[in-house]
Design a protein around this motif. Structure first.
Motif, short mmCIF file in Angstrom:
data_model
loop_
_atom_site.label_atom_id
_atom_site.label_comp_id
_atom_site.label_asym_id
_atom_site.label_seq_id
_atom_site.Cartn_x
_atom_site.Cartn_y
_atom_site.Cartn_z
N SER A 125 0.83 -1.20 0.00
CA SER A 125 0.00 0.00 0.00
C SER A 125 0.87 1.26 0.00
N HIS A 126 1.91 1.27 0.83
CA HIS A 126 2.80 2.43 0.88
C HIS A 126 3.68 2.52 -0.37
N ASN A 127 4.27 1.40 -0.75
CA ASN A 127 5.20 1.38 -1.88
C ASN A 127 4.53 1.78 -3.19
N LEU A 128 3.28 1.37 -3.37
CA LEU A 128 2.55 1.65 -4.61
C LEU A 128 1.65 2.88 -4.49
N ASN A 129 1.66 3.49 -3.29
CA ASN A 129 0.80 4.66 -3.03
C ASN A 129 -0.65 4.35 -3.40
N ALA A 130 -1.13 3.22 -2.90
CA ALA A 130 -2.48 2.75 -3.23
C ALA A 130 -3.55 3.60 -2.57
N ASP A 131 -4.73 3.58 -3.16
CA ASP A 131 -5.87 4.31 -2.60
C ASP A 131 -6.55 3.52 -1.50
N GLY A 132 -6.36 2.21 -1.50
CA GLY A 132 -6.93 1.36 -0.46
C GLY A 132 -6.21 0.03 -0.40
N ALA A 133 -6.40 -0.70 0.69
CA ALA A 133 -5.73 -1.99 0.87
C ALA A 133 -6.60 -2.90 1.71
N ILE A 134 -6.65 -4.18 1.32
CA ILE A 134 -7.41 -5.18 2.08
C ILE A 134 -6.57 -6.43 2.24
N GLN A 135 -6.42 -6.89 3.48
CA GLN A 135 -5.81 -8.17 3.77
C GLN A 135 -6.89 -9.12 4.27
N ILE A 136 -7.03 -10.27 3.61
CA ILE A 136 -7.92 -11.32 4.08
C ILE A 136 -7.16 -12.12 5.12
N THR A 137 -7.57 -12.04 6.39
CA THR A 137 -6.84 -12.74 7.45
C THR A 137 -7.70 -12.96 8.68
N GLY A 138 -7.49 -14.10 9.30
CA GLY A 138 -8.10 -14.38 10.59
C GLY A 138 -7.13 -14.14 11.73
N SER A 139 -5.93 -13.58 11.40
CA SER A 139 -4.92 -13.24 12.39
C SER A 139 -4.58 -14.45 13.25
N HIS A 140 -4.76 -14.35 14.57
CA HIS A 140 -4.40 -15.44 15.48
C HIS A 140 -5.63 -16.21 15.96
N ASN A 141 -6.79 -15.92 15.37
CA ASN A 141 -8.01 -16.62 15.79
C ASN A 141 -8.00 -18.09 15.36
N PHE B 280 5.90 -16.02 15.19
CA PHE B 280 4.97 -15.08 14.57
C PHE B 280 3.54 -15.58 14.66
N ASP B 281 2.61 -14.65 14.65
CA ASP B 281 1.21 -15.05 14.59
C ASP B 281 0.84 -15.40 13.16
N GLY B 282 -0.43 -15.75 12.94
CA GLY B 282 -0.86 -16.30 11.65
C GLY B 282 -0.67 -15.38 10.48
N ASP B 283 -0.70 -14.06 10.71
CA ASP B 283 -0.54 -13.12 9.58
C ASP B 283 0.68 -12.22 9.73
N GLY B 284 1.55 -12.51 10.68
CA GLY B 284 2.86 -11.88 10.71
C GLY B 284 2.91 -10.45 11.19
#
Length: 469
Positions: free
Chosen positions: A96-112, A246-250
């Protein structure tokens, strides 16, 4: 004309992100609608230009289908999609930062647990949380008839990401004899850690790097010592210097030393804070962090702010006050000095090694924290419809008992006294109350425990703390 309209299950629109149980509270249709209405929100903030959204996913079994549906929704909203593939969440943030994106979505359940999944989002590199998430739900309920077709492209950023995060070790000379064990827990960090260890000047051994959403070896939550049994065994067996988990999504890290001790998240944050050279802006510790951590940093000349728990709250506050560093008890660590200010567990491990390279002595540092009596983070089951009212009731009782100067109500109830401190807060991600108690002597710890016990019993809640020391 087709109208896209949707009601989400009320439990999935949470404080920091959207998260639910697959095929129970979270379905493929939800993913489409999240993509579609999030895309509309991004386009509204970007009226005169094309809107580019980066998307990524973790390694959960449900993630590919959710990502496919999210991308379909984004496209229908008129957004162009840059698909980064399967990655830890920090690579999504980096993209998102490197490409200067307008939005960003991560599909993740994290540590659940593995039957959970969810969505972490940003608009123009700003956290998307709290009221933003609620507004998305309101927008979906109202509906829209916009129907367009955005473009889709795929991109791999591993090389650029590794180049950036390894900069702190560019001239490392003192790590060649250090042995490190890396535990990926079958989460999304596996592939990038395997690439990274070939580039850092240490002896490395990687555990459980195969990305597997069944998490066959242990649950990917490094804050829970039960998940670190194998890591500790390998640190001992190989006579290693450190172990990283690390947790499931780092985006959360746990560190084990050569004495097989898990360094609590607040103490790890305090150690890492020593790498921040400029002391003009405050370091942020979350409300669960120890009084001793604050004191240690203030003794070094840093300003310290205690702030709300939650990665979105922390990132938001960092931008407002121009903080260069923050950390949470849970292992979310945020570097904003020469990095982007988001929580990146992999980069945090590199900054840890950079301090070791610079001859910072972890054992000597940890001695400062030896003479304290404290609980870890304690979770007490308390239903969503009750936990916040319990906290409000306890606030009134706390205000009656303690002078205002001792009380912090920024996130629950925190009382800081000369003899120690305690915290009672409602979790924003689980059906529970969160407690911590820390006394500067055993006697003071017991007395503080009795204080907290009396407060909780007044709300018909009880817990045993002394066994937690």
């Amino acid at each position: 004309m087709k109208v896209y309209k949707h009601n989400f299950h009320p439990s999935i629109l949470r404080e920091y992100d959207i998260r639910g149980i697959i095929h129970k509270t979270l379905f493929d249709k939800d993913a489409f609608m999240i993509g579609y209405f999030f895309g509309l929100l991004c386009r509204e903030k970007n009226l005169n230009n094309e809107t580019n959204i980066v998307i990524s996913m973790d390694g959960r079994l449900s993630s590919p289908d959710l990502k496919k549906q999210t991308m379909s929704g984004l496209s229908k909203s008129g957004c162009n999609i840059i698909d980064l593939g399967l990655n830890p969440t920090p690579i999504l943030y980096f993209g998102s930062h490197n490409l200067n994106a307008d939005g960003a979505i991560q599909i993740t359940g994290s540590h659940n647990p593995k039957n959970y999944n969810g969505f972490k989002m940003m608009i123009k590199n700003e956290p998307f949380f709290g009221k933003d998430i609620q507004n998305l739900g309101i927008k979906a309920k109202s509906g829209s008839n916009i129907k367009m077709n955005g473009s889709i492209e795929s991109l791999n950023l591993d090389g650029k990401y590794l180049e950036k995060i390894l900069m702190p070790l560019a001239n490392a000379k003192n790590l060649k004899d250090k042995k490190i064990i890396w535990d990926c827990g079958n989460g999304a960090t596996g592939d990038i850690i395997n690439k990274m260890v070939k580039l850092i000047p240490c002896k490395n051994n990687v555990l459980y790097s195969e990305i597997d959403g069944n998490f066959p070896n242990h649950h990917p939550d490094p804050s829970n010592e039960n998940n670190l049994v194998k890591l500790k065994q390998e640190v001992k067996r190989q006579n290693a210097d450190f172990g990283f988990a690390f947790d499931g999504d780092g985006d959360r890290v746990g560190v084990v030393n050569n004495k097989l001790e898990l360094i609590s998240g607040d103490i790890l944050t305090t150690f890492l804070a020593q790498s921040i050279s400029k002391k003009k802006y405050p370091i942020i510790l979350d409300v669960k962090s120890s009084q001793k951590c604050k004191q240690f940093l203030e003794n070094l000349g840093y300003k310290v702010l205690i702030w709300k728990t939650g990665h979105s709250h922390i990132k938001n506050k960092m931008k407002i006050i121009k903080s260069q560093f923050a950390g949470e008890m849970s292992g979310h660590i945020f570097f904003g000095d020469t990095y982007y200010g988001y929580d990146d567990a992999i980069y945090s491990s590199i900054r840890f090694l950079a301090l070791i390279e610079a001859n910072y002595k972890l054992d000597e540092f940890l001695n400062y924290f030896k003479n304290s009596f404290s609980t870890p983070e304690i979770k007490i089951k308390c239903s969503d419809d009750k936990k916040f009212s319990v906290i409000e009731n306890l606030k009134l009782k706390t205000q009656d008992k303690y002078a205002a100067k001792y009380c912090n109500f920024i996130d629950g109830i925190r009382v800081d006294l000369d003899i120690g401190w305690f915290l009672i807060r409602a979790s924003n991600t689980e059906n529970s109350l969160i407690l911590r108690i820390d006394g500067n002597t055993k006697e003071n710890f017991v007395n503080l425990s009795k204080e907290v016990d009396a407060l909780l019993k007044s709300e018909k809640i009880s817990v045993n703390y002394v066994s937690q020391v």
